[in-house]
Motif scaffolding. Structure first.
Motif, PDB file in Angstrom:
ATOM      1  N   MET A   1     -35.921 -47.533 -12.589  1.00 38.83           N
ATOM      2  CA  MET A   1     -34.909 -46.742 -13.282  1.00 38.83           C
ATOM      3  C   MET A   1     -34.555 -45.551 -12.389  1.00 38.83           C
ATOM      4  SD  MET A   1     -33.140 -46.644 -16.119  1.00 38.83           S
ATOM      5  CE  MET A   1     -33.999 -47.605 -17.311  1.00 38.83           C
ATOM      6  N   HIS A   2     -33.277 -45.338 -12.183  1.00 32.73           N
ATOM      7  CA  HIS A   2     -32.793 -44.213 -11.382  1.00 32.73           C
ATOM      8  C   HIS A   2     -31.951 -43.300 -12.258  1.00 32.73           C
ATOM      9  CE1 HIS A   2     -33.933 -45.820  -7.434  1.00 32.73           C
ATOM     10  NE2 HIS A   2     -33.661 -46.992  -7.966  1.00 32.73           N
ATOM     11  N   LYS A   3     -32.070 -42.006 -12.006  1.00 30.07           N
ATOM     12  CA  LYS A   3     -31.255 -41.018 -12.705  1.00 30.07           C
ATOM     13  C   LYS A   3     -30.265 -40.427 -11.723  1.00 30.07           C
ATOM     14  CE  LYS A   3     -34.582 -39.969 -16.218  1.00 30.07           C
ATOM     15  NZ  LYS A   3     -34.805 -39.082 -17.308  1.00 30.07           N
ATOM     16  N   GLY A   4     -29.138 -39.973 -12.265  1.00 27.82           N
ATOM     17  CA  GLY A   4     -28.126 -39.368 -11.426  1.00 27.82           C
ATOM     18  C   GLY A   4     -27.193 -38.512 -12.254  1.00 27.82           C
ATOM     19  N   SER A   5     -26.239 -37.903 -11.575  1.00 31.53           N
ATOM     20  CA  SER A   5     -25.302 -37.025 -12.269  1.00 31.53           C
ATOM     21  C   SER A   5     -24.088 -36.768 -11.401  1.00 31.53           C
ATOM     22  CB  SER A   5     -25.967 -35.688 -12.615  1.00 31.53           C
ATOM     23  OG  SER A   5     -26.231 -34.953 -11.436  1.00 31.53           O
ATOM     24  N   CYS A   6     -23.108 -36.133 -12.028  1.00 27.90           N
ATOM     25  CA  CYS A   6     -21.976 -35.607 -11.267  1.00 27.90           C
ATOM     26  C   CYS A   6     -22.462 -34.333 -10.573  1.00 27.90           C
ATOM     27  CB  CYS A   6     -20.803 -35.325 -12.199  1.00 27.90           C
ATOM     28  SG  CYS A   6     -21.126 -34.029 -13.411  1.00 27.90           S
ATOM     29  N   HIS A   7     -21.604 -33.662  -9.828  1.00 29.44           N
ATOM     30  CA  HIS A   7     -22.015 -32.470  -9.086  1.00 29.44           C
ATOM     31  C   HIS A   7     -22.374 -31.303  -9.994  1.00 29.44           C
ATOM     32  CE1 HIS A   7     -21.401 -28.919  -6.431  1.00 29.44           C
ATOM     33  NE2 HIS A   7     -22.137 -29.677  -5.637  1.00 29.44           N
ATOM     34  N   CYS A   8     -21.586 -31.070 -11.035  1.00 31.29           N
ATOM     35  CA  CYS A   8     -21.831 -29.908 -11.905  1.00 31.29           C
ATOM     36  C   CYS A   8     -22.906 -30.180 -12.960  1.00 31.29           C
ATOM     37  CB  CYS A   8     -20.544 -29.438 -12.566  1.00 31.29           C
ATOM     38  SG  CYS A   8     -19.900 -30.545 -13.844  1.00 31.29           S
ATOM     39  N   GLY A   9     -23.277 -31.444 -13.147  1.00 36.01           N
ATOM     40  CA  GLY A   9     -24.334 -31.792 -14.089  1.00 36.01           C
ATOM     41  C   GLY A   9     -23.877 -32.046 -15.514  1.00 36.01           C
ATOM     42  N   LYS A  10     -22.596 -31.928 -15.789  1.00 35.80           N
ATOM     43  CA  LYS A  10     -22.131 -32.176 -17.155  1.00 35.80           C
ATOM     44  C   LYS A  10     -22.255 -33.649 -17.539  1.00 35.80           C
ATOM     45  CE  LYS A  10     -19.079 -28.273 -17.833  1.00 35.80           C
ATOM     46  NZ  LYS A  10     -17.719 -27.826 -18.161  1.00 35.80           N
ATOM     47  N   VAL A  11     -22.189 -34.543 -16.537  1.00 38.31           N
ATOM     48  CA  VAL A  11     -22.356 -35.979 -16.769  1.00 38.31           C
ATOM     49  C   VAL A  11     -23.670 -36.409 -16.120  1.00 38.31           C
ATOM     50  CG1 VAL A  11     -21.427 -38.285 -16.318  1.00 38.31           C
ATOM     51  CG2 VAL A  11     -19.867 -36.379 -16.783  1.00 38.31           C
ATOM     52  N   ALA A  12     -24.532 -37.033 -16.911  1.00 33.66           N
ATOM     53  CA  ALA A  12     -25.805 -37.533 -16.396  1.00 33.66           C
ATOM     54  C   ALA A  12     -25.955 -38.998 -16.794  1.00 33.66           C
ATOM     55  CB  ALA A  12     -26.972 -36.712 -16.942  1.00 33.66           C
ATOM     56  N   ILE A  13     -26.512 -39.783 -15.866  1.00 32.46           N
ATOM     57  CA  ILE A  13     -26.686 -41.205 -16.113  1.00 32.46           C
ATOM     58  C   ILE A  13     -28.096 -41.633 -15.748  1.00 32.46           C
ATOM     59  CG2 ILE A  13     -24.255 -41.749 -15.701  1.00 32.46           C
ATOM     60  CD1 ILE A  13     -25.113 -42.856 -12.919  1.00 32.46           C
ATOM     61  N   GLU A  14     -28.492 -42.781 -16.287  1.00 29.77           N
ATOM     62  CA  GLU A  14     -29.670 -43.473 -15.788  1.00 29.77           C
ATOM     63  C   GLU A  14     -29.275 -44.941 -15.688  1.00 29.77           C
ATOM     64  OE1 GLU A  14     -32.923 -42.718 -18.450  1.00 29.77           O
ATOM     65  OE2 GLU A  14     -32.103 -43.964 -20.033  1.00 29.77           O
ATOM     66  N   VAL A  15     -29.802 -45.597 -14.666  1.00 29.92           N
ATOM     67  CA  VAL A  15     -29.415 -46.979 -14.413  1.00 29.92           C
ATOM     68  C   VAL A  15     -30.630 -47.752 -13.911  1.00 29.92           C
ATOM     69  CG1 VAL A  15     -28.590 -46.455 -12.067  1.00 29.92           C
ATOM     70  CG2 VAL A  15     -27.770 -48.493 -13.250  1.00 29.92           C
ATOM     71  N   GLU A  16     -30.754 -48.947 -14.425  1.00 34.91           N
ATOM     72  CA  GLU A  16     -31.823 -49.826 -13.974  1.00 34.91           C
ATOM     73  C   GLU A  16     -31.281 -50.680 -12.832  1.00 34.91           C
ATOM     74  OE1 GLU A  16     -34.818 -53.227 -15.705  1.00 34.91           O
ATOM     75  OE2 GLU A  16     -33.822 -51.858 -17.097  1.00 34.91           O
ATOM     76  N   THR A  17     -31.759 -50.399 -11.618  1.00 32.78           N
ATOM     77  CA  THR A  17     -31.345 -51.135 -10.428  1.00 32.78           C
ATOM     78  C   THR A  17     -32.403 -50.966  -9.353  1.00 32.78           C
ATOM     79  OG1 THR A  17     -29.598 -51.470  -8.779  1.00 32.78           O
ATOM     80  CG2 THR A  17     -29.968 -49.209  -9.515  1.00 32.78           C
ATOM     81  N   ASN A  18     -32.486 -51.952  -8.473  1.00 36.28           N
ATOM     82  CA  ASN A  18     -33.461 -51.879  -7.391  1.00 36.28           C
ATOM     83  C   ASN A  18     -32.831 -51.447  -6.072  1.00 36.28           C
ATOM     84  OD1 ASN A  18     -32.075 -54.158  -6.555  1.00 36.28           O
ATOM     85  ND2 ASN A  18     -33.655 -55.573  -7.236  1.00 36.28           N
ATOM     86  N   LEU A  19     -31.538 -51.245  -6.040  1.00 32.00           N
ATOM     87  CA  LEU A  19     -30.802 -50.803  -4.855  1.00 32.00           C
ATOM     88  C   LEU A  19     -30.959 -51.753  -3.665  1.00 32.00           C
ATOM     89  CD1 LEU A  19     -31.407 -46.942  -4.987  1.00 32.00           C
ATOM     90  CD2 LEU A  19     -29.443 -48.229  -5.817  1.00 32.00           C
ATOM     91  N   GLU A  20     -31.255 -53.023  -3.941  1.00 34.07           N
ATOM     92  CA  GLU A  20     -31.380 -54.000  -2.858  1.00 34.07           C
ATOM     93  C   GLU A  20     -30.048 -54.291  -2.202  1.00 34.07           C
ATOM     94  OE1 GLU A  20     -33.398 -57.600  -3.911  1.00 34.07           O
ATOM     95  OE2 GLU A  20     -35.241 -56.543  -4.396  1.00 34.07           O
ATOM     96  N   GLN A  21     -28.979 -54.308  -2.987  1.00 37.81           N
ATOM     97  CA  GLN A  21     -27.661 -54.587  -2.426  1.00 37.81           C
ATOM     98  C   GLN A  21     -26.759 -53.381  -2.650  1.00 37.81           C
ATOM     99  OE1 GLN A  21     -25.623 -58.007  -3.971  1.00 37.81           O
ATOM    100  NE2 GLN A  21     -24.134 -57.988  -2.330  1.00 37.81           N
ATOM    101  N   VAL A  22     -26.412 -52.724  -1.559  1.00 39.51           N
ATOM    102  CA  VAL A  22     -25.512 -51.583  -1.591  1.00 39.51           C
ATOM    103  C   VAL A  22     -24.357 -51.895  -0.644  1.00 39.51           C
ATOM    104  CG1 VAL A  22     -25.274 -49.115  -1.074  1.00 39.51           C
ATOM    105  CG2 VAL A  22     -27.386 -49.979  -2.095  1.00 39.51           C
ATOM    106  N   ILE A  23     -23.140 -51.683  -1.120  1.00 38.84           N
ATOM    107  CA  ILE A  23     -21.987 -51.978  -0.265  1.00 38.84           C
ATOM    108  C   ILE A  23     -21.219 -50.710   0.056  1.00 38.84           C
ATOM    109  CG2 ILE A  23     -21.767 -54.317  -1.213  1.00 38.84           C
ATOM    110  CD1 ILE A  23     -19.085 -53.258  -2.478  1.00 38.84           C
ATOM    111  N   GLU A  24     -20.561 -50.755   1.198  1.00 40.93           N
ATOM    112  CA  GLU A  24     -19.632 -49.709   1.603  1.00 40.93           C
ATOM    113  C   GLU A  24     -18.283 -50.388   1.759  1.00 40.93           C
ATOM    114  OE1 GLU A  24     -19.392 -46.005   4.685  1.00 40.93           O
ATOM    115  OE2 GLU A  24     -20.537 -47.762   5.291  1.00 40.93           O
ATOM    116  N   CYS A  25     -17.412 -50.148   0.796  1.00 42.23           N
ATOM    117  CA  CYS A  25     -16.104 -50.790   0.734  1.00 42.23           C
ATOM    118  C   CYS A  25     -15.090 -49.961   1.521  1.00 42.23           C
ATOM    119  CB  CYS A  25     -15.684 -50.913  -0.731  1.00 42.23           C
ATOM    120  SG  CYS A  25     -14.058 -51.628  -0.983  1.00 42.23           S
ATOM    121  N   ASN A  26     -14.149 -50.640   2.168  1.00 45.86           N
ATOM    122  CA  ASN A  26     -13.135 -49.929   2.947  1.00 45.86           C
ATOM    123  C   ASN A  26     -11.785 -49.828   2.231  1.00 45.86           C
ATOM    124  OD1 ASN A  26     -12.181 -52.533   3.148  1.00 45.86           O
ATOM    125  ND2 ASN A  26     -12.129 -52.586   5.387  1.00 45.86           N
TER     126      ASN A  26
END
Length: 114
Positions: free
Chosen positions: A1-26
């Motif tokens: 489980m990973h936690k995250g947020s926007c820069h100011c912190g008003k939006v916070a999320i948690e997501v279940e992921t293993n980060l095995e596949q990360v893409i950089e789209c052009n």
């Protein structure tokens, strides 16, 4: 489980992921914003705080709803559908906390040509 947020912190999320596949789209939005994305079933994402602080932007085919904080403009995730029709979330990995970005295996994706 990973936690995250926007820069100011008003939006916070948690997501279940293993980060095995990360893409950089052009594509135009991903390249301009510097997104690194991982995709999960929508049920794996929980908006802990700030659902009412989110705005939505769509473009091109309008199939992905890019969600961003109305205050700071930071975009922690987007929502759409997988090719199978299943609801999915595109997580902006750069908004997640407490993991070593140097360990990510980043795969380029040619969204610009789509």
């Amino acid at each position: 489980m990973h936690k995250g947020s926007c820069h100011c912190g008003k939006v916070a999320i948690e997501v279940e992921t293993n980060l095995e596949q990360v893409i950089e789209c052009n594509c135009s939005i991903c390249s301009r914003k510097g997104y690194l994305l991982t995709f999960v079933p929508r049920a794996a994402l929980n908006v802990i705080r700030g659902e009412d602080e989110l705005a939505t932007y769509t473009f091109n085919s309008h199939t992905v709803q890019h969600r961003f904080c109305k205050t700071c403009g930071c975009a922690p995730f987007g929502e759409g559908k997988m090719p199978t029709g299943e609801a999915m979330a595109a997580i902006n990995v750069r908004c997640l906390e407490e993991f070593d970005r140097a360990t990510l295996n980043i795969t380029p994706f040619d969204g610009k040509s789509r």
